[in-house]
Design an enzyme around this catalytic site. Structure first.
Site, mmCIF file in Angstrom:
data_model
loop_
_atom_site.group_PDB
_atom_site.id
_atom_site.type_symbol
_atom_site.label_atom_id
_atom_site.label_comp_id
_atom_site.label_asym_id
_atom_site.label_seq_id
_atom_site.Cartn_x
_atom_site.Cartn_y
_atom_site.Cartn_z
ATOM 1 N N GLY A 31 0.786 -1.222 0.000
ATOM 2 C CA GLY A 31 0.000 0.000 0.000
ATOM 3 C C GLY A 31 0.821 1.276 0.000
ATOM 4 N N HIS A 37 3.788 1.700 -8.052
ATOM 5 C CA HIS A 37 2.697 0.746 -7.886
ATOM 6 C C HIS A 37 1.720 0.827 -9.052
ATOM 7 C CE1 HIS A 37 3.849 1.378 -3.533
ATOM 8 N NE2 HIS A 37 3.814 0.065 -3.577
#
Length: 282
Positions: A31, A37
């Site tokens: 996260g 990402h």
């Protein structure tokens, strides 16, 4: 996008997708998403009919006195980013859903985990391998995408998958960088403005070593000395955790750069521990 917190509910959905003839791509994450990402998700989106993103700050890969409690988190923002990148499922379990109180089973590749980050983080890759194998089993992923910034991690996961006959195909993506060369990392938020200003010197020194190798320098000791001297001059406050030249697959240290060679490092800068790497020869 569906959000799952129960491992078995995720597994049931993935079985249903496979039963319908739909393949699955997986992007495992902890996260606090950045452009790196997003690149992993965007690439994975093109590899399979369904995309599963996991968001789990895995306690098993943090050692004592590491930043498990302070690791940056923003689940709402991350959820929105995953959905915008085409995720069909976001898996956000609580630690208790992944590890029973008497959990006693671990997966590790000790030969590849003994050096580099593993030298100062001895349980880290055991935790990584265990949780990644759990994710492979839950999703039955046909392909999984990892970033090359964590080169040792993806090398270990490749070896684990090979040795255990895991059918998931492992794909690595190039490191995503800021405009000034700093490797993107969720931990970059720990940097003060002064530290952020000098942090790109980590990469600059690695580039200088590659240039020297391309120019004909083959002695690993001299290449490492070049990098350390660069940091001593231009990276105030930087504390090298390690700087090594290794074979890209076996991760065994090299004394002579006369074939495939990876230079990898970790540098502590204030509260941040930053990793990076560069292929000197491929």
């Amino acid at each position: 996008m569906q959000i799952f917190t129960d491992p078995q509910a995720l597994a049931a959905q993935c079985r249903a997708w496979h039963a319908a003839g739909e393949d699955i791509a997986l992007v495992p994450t902890m996260g606090y998403y950045h452009a790196g990402h997003e690149d992993l998700m965007a690439h994975a989106r093109g590899l399979a009919r369904r995309l599963v993103v996991s968001l789990f700050v895995n306690p098993a890969q943090f050692g004592p006195n590491e930043d498990l409690e302070s690791y940056p988190r923003d689940a709402a923002r991350d959820s929105a980013i995953a959905e915008s990148r085409g995720a069909d499922a976001l898996f956000m379990p609580e630690p208790g859903a992944m590890y029973a109180p008497d959990h006693a089973t671990w997966v590790e590749v000790p030969q590849l985990a003994k050096g580099l980050c593993g030298a100062s983080r001895p349980i880290h890759f055991r935790g990584v391998c265990t949780v990644v194998l759990k994710l492979f089993l839950l999703t039955g992923a046909d392909v999984a995408v990892f970033g090359q910034k964590d080169w040792q991690q993806q090398a270990i996961i490749r070896r684990m998958a090979r040795d255990l006959n895991v059918p998931t195909r492992i794909v690595a993506r190039p490191t995503t960088r800021e405009a000034d060369g700093l490797a993107m990392s969720s931990r970059n938020v720990y940097l003060t403005p002064d530290e952020r200003a000098v942090a790109p010197q980590i990469r600059a020194a690695l580039l200088a070593a590659r240039d020297a190798a391309v120019a004909g320098e083959t002695d690993a000791g001299r290449l490492k000395a070049l990098v350390l001297a660069h940091w001593a001059e231009r990276l105030p406050g930087g504390q090298p955790d390690y700087l090594e030249i290794v074979h890209p697959e076996s991760l065994e240290p090299l004394a002579v750069v006369d074939g495939p060679a990876l230079m990898a490092c970790a540098v502590r800068l204030g509260k941040a521990r930053l990793i990076d790497n560069i292929l000197l020869r491929s």
